[in-house]
Design an enzyme around this catalytic site. Structure first.
Site, PDB file in Angstrom:
ATOM      1  N   THR A   1      35.920  53.630  48.120  1.00  0.00           N
ATOM      2  CA  THR A   1      35.054  54.244  47.096  1.00  0.00           C
ATOM      3  C   THR A   1      33.714  54.690  47.673  1.00  0.00           C
ATOM      4  OG1 THR A   1      34.430  52.020  46.450  1.00  0.00           O
ATOM      5  CG2 THR A   1      36.032  53.144  45.057  1.00  0.00           C
TER       6      THR A   1
ATOM      7  N   LYS B   1      38.263  35.767  46.531  1.00  0.00           N
ATOM      8  CA  LYS B   1      38.511  36.782  47.553  1.00  0.00           C
ATOM      9  C   LYS B   1      37.802  36.384  48.843  1.00  0.00           C
ATOM     10  CE  LYS B   1      36.573  41.111  47.764  1.00  0.00           C
ATOM     11  NZ  LYS B   1      36.381  41.829  49.037  1.00  0.00           N
TER      12      LYS B   1
ATOM     13  N   ARG C   1      30.740  44.649  36.377  1.00  0.00           N
ATOM     14  CA  ARG C   1      29.484  43.979  36.037  1.00  0.00           C
ATOM     15  C   ARG C   1      29.544  43.530  34.592  1.00  0.00           C
ATOM     16  NH1 ARG C   1      29.419  43.561  40.459  1.00  0.00           N
ATOM     17  NH2 ARG C   1      27.926  44.118  42.066  1.00  0.00           N
TER      18      ARG C   1
ATOM     19  N   HIS D   1      45.369  47.656  59.088  1.00  0.00           N
ATOM     20  CA  HIS D   1      45.698  49.054  59.386  1.00  0.00           C
ATOM     21  C   HIS D   1      45.994  49.146  60.878  1.00  0.00           C
ATOM     22  CE1 HIS D   1      44.339  53.571  59.005  1.00  0.00           C
ATOM     23  NE2 HIS D   1      45.591  53.436  59.397  1.00  0.00           N
ATOM     24  N   ASP D   2      47.264  49.135  61.243  1.00  0.00           N
ATOM     25  CA  ASP D   2      47.653  49.188  62.656  1.00  0.00           C
ATOM     26  C   ASP D   2      49.119  49.595  62.705  1.00  0.00           C
ATOM     27  OD1 ASP D   2      47.801  48.683  65.491  1.00  0.00           O
ATOM     28  OD2 ASP D   2      46.207  47.202  65.288  1.00  0.00           O
ATOM     29  N   ILE D   3      49.745  49.515  63.876  1.00  0.00           N
ATOM     30  CA  ILE D   3      51.158  49.884  63.937  1.00  0.00           C
ATOM     31  C   ILE D   3      51.976  48.845  63.157  1.00  0.00           C
ATOM     32  CG2 ILE D   3      50.921  51.147  66.118  1.00  0.00           C
ATOM     33  CD1 ILE D   3      52.124  48.679  67.534  1.00  0.00           C
ATOM     34  N   PRO D   4      53.159  49.275  62.665  1.00  0.00           N
ATOM     35  CA  PRO D   4      53.937  48.398  61.777  1.00  0.00           C
ATOM     36  C   PRO D   4      54.186  47.008  62.358  1.00  0.00           C
ATOM     37  CG  PRO D   4      54.864  50.606  61.770  1.00  0.00           C
ATOM     38  CD  PRO D   4      53.774  50.613  62.801  1.00  0.00           C
ATOM     39  N   ASN D   5      54.500  46.929  63.634  1.00  0.00           N
ATOM     40  CA  ASN D   5      54.812  45.631  64.234  1.00  0.00           C
ATOM     41  C   ASN D   5      53.609  44.693  64.166  1.00  0.00           C
ATOM     42  OD1 ASN D   5      56.667  43.936  65.857  1.00  0.00           O
ATOM     43  ND2 ASN D   5      55.022  44.140  67.383  1.00  0.00           N
TER      44      ASN D   5
ATOM     45  N   LYS E   1      42.244  44.242  54.823  1.00  0.00           N
ATOM     46  CA  LYS E   1      42.575  45.679  54.930  1.00  0.00           C
ATOM     47  C   LYS E   1      43.244  46.024  56.258  1.00  0.00           C
ATOM     48  CE  LYS E   1      38.923  47.214  51.747  1.00  0.00           C
ATOM     49  NZ  LYS E   1      38.163  45.949  51.542  1.00  0.00           N
TER      50      LYS E   1
ATOM     51  N   GLN F   1      26.422  48.943  43.683  1.00  0.00           N
ATOM     52  CA  GLN F   1      27.623  49.634  43.228  1.00  0.00           C
ATOM     53  C   GLN F   1      27.215  50.926  42.521  1.00  0.00           C
ATOM     54  OE1 GLN F   1      30.656  48.864  43.895  1.00  0.00           O
ATOM     55  NE2 GLN F   1      30.903  46.652  44.067  1.00  0.00           N
TER      56      GLN F   1
ATOM     57  N   ASP G   1      41.282  39.792  51.800  1.00  0.00           N
ATOM     58  CA  ASP G   1      40.984  41.231  51.818  1.00  0.00           C
ATOM     59  C   ASP G   1      40.556  41.652  53.216  1.00  0.00           C
ATOM     60  OD1 ASP G   1      40.478  43.824  50.994  1.00  0.00           O
ATOM     61  OD2 ASP G   1      38.526  43.350  50.118  1.00  0.00           O
TER      62      ASP G   1
ATOM     63  N   GLY H   1      31.677  39.725  42.446  1.00  0.00           N
ATOM     64  CA  GLY H   1      30.957  39.005  43.486  1.00  0.00           C
ATOM     65  C   GLY H   1      29.603  38.538  43.018  1.00  0.00           C
ATOM     66  N   ARG H   2      28.585  39.320  43.392  1.00  0.00           N
ATOM     67  CA  ARG H   2      27.190  38.895  43.203  1.00  0.00           C
ATOM     68  C   ARG H   2      26.798  38.463  41.801  1.00  0.00           C
ATOM     69  NH1 ARG H   2      25.384  44.070  46.398  1.00  0.00           N
ATOM     70  NH2 ARG H   2      27.377  44.657  45.469  1.00  0.00           N
TER      71      ARG H   2
ATOM     72  N   ASP I   1      31.581  36.555  49.297  1.00  0.00           N
ATOM     73  CA  ASP I   1      30.951  37.393  50.329  1.00  0.00           C
ATOM     74  C   ASP I   1      29.776  36.657  50.951  1.00  0.00           C
ATOM     75  OD1 ASP I   1      32.756  39.500  50.016  1.00  0.00           O
ATOM     76  OD2 ASP I   1      31.625  40.316  48.325  1.00  0.00           O
TER      77      ASP I   1
HETATM   78  O1  C5P Z   1      29.186  41.690  44.563  1.00  0.00           O
HETATM   79  P1  C5P Z   1      30.170  42.654  44.009  1.00  0.00           P
HETATM   80  O2  C5P Z   1      30.703  42.265  42.648  1.00  0.00           O
HETATM   81  O3  C5P Z   1      29.697  44.070  44.062  1.00  0.00           O
HETATM   82  O4  C5P Z   1      31.393  42.506  45.012  1.00  0.00           O
HETATM   83  C1  C5P Z   1      32.545  43.277  44.873  1.00  0.00           C
HETATM   84  C2  C5P Z   1      33.511  42.973  45.974  1.00  0.00           C
HETATM   85  O5  C5P Z   1      34.551  43.928  45.928  1.00  0.00           O
HETATM   86  C3  C5P Z   1      32.933  43.049  47.363  1.00  0.00           C
HETATM   87  O6  C5P Z   1      33.639  42.093  48.149  1.00  0.00           O
HETATM   88  C4  C5P Z   1      33.243  44.453  47.813  1.00  0.00           C
HETATM   89  O7  C5P Z   1      33.415  44.561  49.204  1.00  0.00           O
HETATM   90  C5  C5P Z   1      34.587  44.685  47.130  1.00  0.00           C
HETATM   91  N1  C5P Z   1      34.898  46.083  46.885  1.00  0.00           N
HETATM   92  C6  C5P Z   1      34.084  46.932  46.138  1.00  0.00           C
HETATM   93  N2  C5P Z   1      34.449  48.212  45.904  1.00  0.00           N
HETATM   94  C7  C5P Z   1      35.572  48.659  46.423  1.00  0.00           C
HETATM   95  C8  C5P Z   1      36.398  47.833  47.173  1.00  0.00           C
HETATM   96  C9  C5P Z   1      36.023  46.538  47.388  1.00  0.00           C
HETATM   97  O8  C5P Z   1      33.047  46.523  45.646  1.00  0.00           O
HETATM   98  N3  C5P Z   1      35.918  49.892  46.171  1.00  0.00           N
END
Ligand code: C5P
Length: 232
Positions: free
Chosen positions: A120, A34, A181, A65-69, A63, A190, A61, A210-211, A12
């Site tokens: 989420t 990712k 974590r 989201h549009d028409i199938p074609n 995501k 989070q 990642d 991530g972080r 990220d």
């Molecule tokens: O830094 P961290 O571990 O929180 O990063 C988690 C990654 O997962 C980020 O890229 C975040 O956008 C993604 N993500 C999330 N929760 C979700 C879906 C995706 O944290 N429900």
């Protein structure tokens, strides 16, 4: 599964240089990364090609989201970039999900097309405003059923949802779980976090971190600590 196969590190960041730095620092402790909309929007497909070209697995990642074609055309391009996993929104509907899965598999039979169900960040009141009655978990299970019965290989889900998904649909599909974590670390922004071991126990096939890794003074050591927790 080798714990290293389960760990996906979220890149990220907004430049290829920053992404390369993380990948180099993580070294052999993770094989999958990712690439999300931030890095992809900033740097485009070149960073994805660079990662796949150096033998890393990429979870794209975006995501879709549009028409199938339109979605199937985008998925075909992503598969041709060599990504191993990608995401589509389950709310795109049955025809979109099937078109995505078929387009991906025509290029790469091993590609994992994963569906995002309910973000989420949304709560029951948000769903209500979208006209969706019933709780979040009902909607997650409904959309997961739709995705899995229309050719998708898996679902992106919190650990909490993962156990409900395993109970309902069994073990024969992939679950990718973020919000992880390492035991003993902070939660960042989070709302609900689980440890790597808890995520796997809840039914996750892969965890996205991530972080805790990318912002650690020693990302490789942090990744190794997570692998240790996964193995235990
Ligand atoms: O830094 P961290 O571990 O929180 O990063 C988690 C990654 O997962 C980020 O890229 C975040 O956008 C993604 N993500 C999330 N929760 C979700 C879906 C995706 O944290 N429900």
């Amino acid at each position: 599964m080798d714990p290293r196969q389960r760990l996906i590190v979220a890149l990220d960041v907004s430049s290829s240089a920053a992404a390369r730095k993380i990948v180099a620092a993580v070294g052999d402790s993770a094989h999958a990364y990712k690439v999300g909309m931030q890095l992809y929007t900033a740097e485009g497909p070149a960073i994805v090609r660079e990662l796949t070209g150096s033998g890393r697995r990429v979870f794209l990642d975006l995501k879709y989201h549009d028409i199938p074609n339109t979605v199937s055309a985008a998925v075909r391009e992503a598969a041709q970039l060599g990504v191993s996993m990608l995401t589509v929104h389950a709310t795109g509907g049955a025809k979109m999900l099937r078109a995505a899965a078929e387009a991906g598999h025509a290029v790469n039979p091993d590609l994992l097309v994963l569906a995002v169900t309910v973000l989420t960040s949304l709560d029951d009141a948000d769903l209500n405003m979208l006209g969706i009655r019933g709780g979040i978990l009902d909607q997650v299970l409904r959309l997961a059923a739709l995705a899995l019965s229309n050719g998708c290989q898996g679902i992106v889900a919190s650990a909490q949802e993962a156990s409900a998904l395993r109970e309902e649909f069994g073990r024969d599909f992939t679950i990718v779980t973020p919000g992880v974590r390492p035991a003993g670390s902070g939660a960042d922004d989070q709302a609900r976090v689980v440890t790597p071991a808890e995520a796997i126990a809840a039914g996750a096939s892969y965890i996205v971190v991530g972080r805790p890794i990318t912002e650690a003074p020693d990302p490789a050591a942090e990744a190794r600590a997570i692998l240790g927790q996964l193995a235990a």
